[in-house]
Design an enzyme around this catalytic site. Sequence first.
Site, PDB file in Angstrom:
ATOM      1  CE  LYS A 149     -84.380  11.949  30.440  1.00  0.00           C
ATOM      2  NZ  LYS A 149     -84.060  13.347  31.186  1.00  0.00           N
ATOM      3  NE  ARG A 164     -79.437  14.664  26.676  1.00  0.00           N
ATOM      4  CZ  ARG A 164     -79.377  13.861  27.838  1.00  0.00           C
ATOM      5  NH1 ARG A 164     -79.314  12.508  27.678  1.00  0.00           N
ATOM      6  NH2 ARG A 164     -79.283  14.466  29.008  1.00  0.00           N
ATOM      7  NE  ARG A 219     -79.891  14.892  40.571  1.00  0.00           N
ATOM      8  CZ  ARG A 219     -80.267  14.652  39.382  1.00  0.00           C
ATOM      9  NH1 ARG A 219     -81.425  13.680  39.323  1.00  0.00           N
ATOM     10  NH2 ARG A 219     -79.701  14.934  38.390  1.00  0.00           N
ATOM     11  NE  ARG A 237     -75.609  13.423  36.477  1.00  0.00           N
ATOM     12  CZ  ARG A 237     -76.605  13.257  35.723  1.00  0.00           C
ATOM     13  NH1 ARG A 237     -77.702  12.485  35.600  1.00  0.00           N
ATOM     14  NH2 ARG A 237     -76.707  13.706  34.452  1.00  0.00           N
ATOM     15  NE  ARG A 262     -77.272  17.939  32.662  1.00  0.00           N
ATOM     16  CZ  ARG A 262     -77.739  17.615  34.112  1.00  0.00           C
ATOM     17  NH1 ARG A 262     -77.259  18.283  35.232  1.00  0.00           N
ATOM     18  NH2 ARG A 262     -78.359  16.413  34.144  1.00  0.00           N
TER      19      ARG A 262
HETATM   20  P1  AMP Z   1     -77.930  12.485  31.555  1.00  0.00           P
HETATM   21  O1  AMP Z   1     -77.421  11.589  32.447  1.00  0.00           O
HETATM   22  O2  AMP Z   1     -78.907  11.735  30.638  1.00  0.00           O
HETATM   23  O3  AMP Z   1     -78.522  13.628  31.896  1.00  0.00           O
HETATM   24  O4  AMP Z   1     -76.707  12.589  30.438  1.00  0.00           O
HETATM   25  C1  AMP Z   1     -75.635  13.488  31.018  1.00  0.00           C
HETATM   26  C2  AMP Z   1     -74.828  13.977  29.783  1.00  0.00           C
HETATM   27  O5  AMP Z   1     -74.326  13.071  29.068  1.00  0.00           O
HETATM   28  C3  AMP Z   1     -75.509  15.176  28.902  1.00  0.00           C
HETATM   29  O6  AMP Z   1     -75.621  16.464  29.504  1.00  0.00           O
HETATM   30  C4  AMP Z   1     -74.806  15.065  27.711  1.00  0.00           C
HETATM   31  O7  AMP Z   1     -73.893  15.539  28.000  1.00  0.00           O
HETATM   32  C5  AMP Z   1     -74.188  13.326  27.813  1.00  0.00           C
HETATM   33  N1  AMP Z   1     -75.346  12.529  26.884  1.00  0.00           N
HETATM   34  C6  AMP Z   1     -76.243  11.696  27.506  1.00  0.00           C
HETATM   35  N2  AMP Z   1     -76.874  11.043  26.622  1.00  0.00           N
HETATM   36  C7  AMP Z   1     -76.639  11.659  25.320  1.00  0.00           C
HETATM   37  C8  AMP Z   1     -77.459  11.571  23.852  1.00  0.00           C
HETATM   38  N3  AMP Z   1     -78.058  10.824  23.659  1.00  0.00           N
HETATM   39  N4  AMP Z   1     -76.577  12.329  23.041  1.00  0.00           N
HETATM   40  C9  AMP Z   1     -75.366  13.411  23.453  1.00  0.00           C
HETATM   41  N5  AMP Z   1     -75.079  13.469  24.562  1.00  0.00           N
HETATM   42  C10 AMP Z   1     -75.616  12.783  25.586  1.00  0.00           C
END
Ligand code: AMP
Length: 192
Positions: free
Chosen positions: A13, A88, A127, A137, A148
């Site tokens: 994404k 999400r 990665r 990360r 996740r």
């Molecule tokens: P991402 O970089 O999108 O994979 O997000 C990393 C982490 O941030 C996720 O595993 C969640 O813990 C938190 N996170 C990101 N976006 C959201 C969201 N819209 N709602 C809840 N938690 C989020």
Amino acid sequence: MNIILLGPPGAGKGTQAKVLVNDHGVVQLSTGDMLRSAVASGSELGQEAKAVMDAGKLMPDNIMIEIISARIAEPDCANGFILDGFPRTTAQAEALDKMLEQKGLPLDHVIEISVNDPVLIDRIKARVAETPEAERRDDDNAETLKHRLDVYHEQTAPILPYYETRGMLKKVDGMQPIADVSKQIGAIISAG
Ligand code: AMP
């Protein structure tokens, strides 16, 4: 042009959002990046986010809705935005609908980047192997990824029918090379 990119962790994404930013002059709104900035700043929100992200869980809906609502109101979003990592949960999707309606903003495309779990697990492993430890990360490890992915299937995947029943969901094959995925997304956008 306002777009939502949906898909599991590691689907690409963020990568595809950056292509769209380049090609269409829109802004990328990555809630994951916003939370990582908060973690880096050491704020109270950041401290909460760190614990949640390290566990592979989701932040509370009300906090995320507030963050996105404030961000969408900023002037640089007027040309359009790509939502990457939001919504999400179904509650976030419903809140987004209301938010856009109140602000009089359209939702032009909802695009699912579809990738199956074994491919995602291989990608995250690659990665981790390729990224120096200091730049990695904290939530990119096999253990957290499993959580996740479970969270994705339980809480985020139910958003797909939410948009499908509204006739809004378009799907691309995220297992193709990056440039081919960009082409599939480009075709959806050109088709209007
Ligand atoms: P991402 O970089 O999108 O994979 O997000 C990393 C982490 O941030 C996720 O595993 C969640 O813990 C938190 N996170 C990101 N976006 C959201 C969201 N819209 N709602 C809840 N938690 C989020």
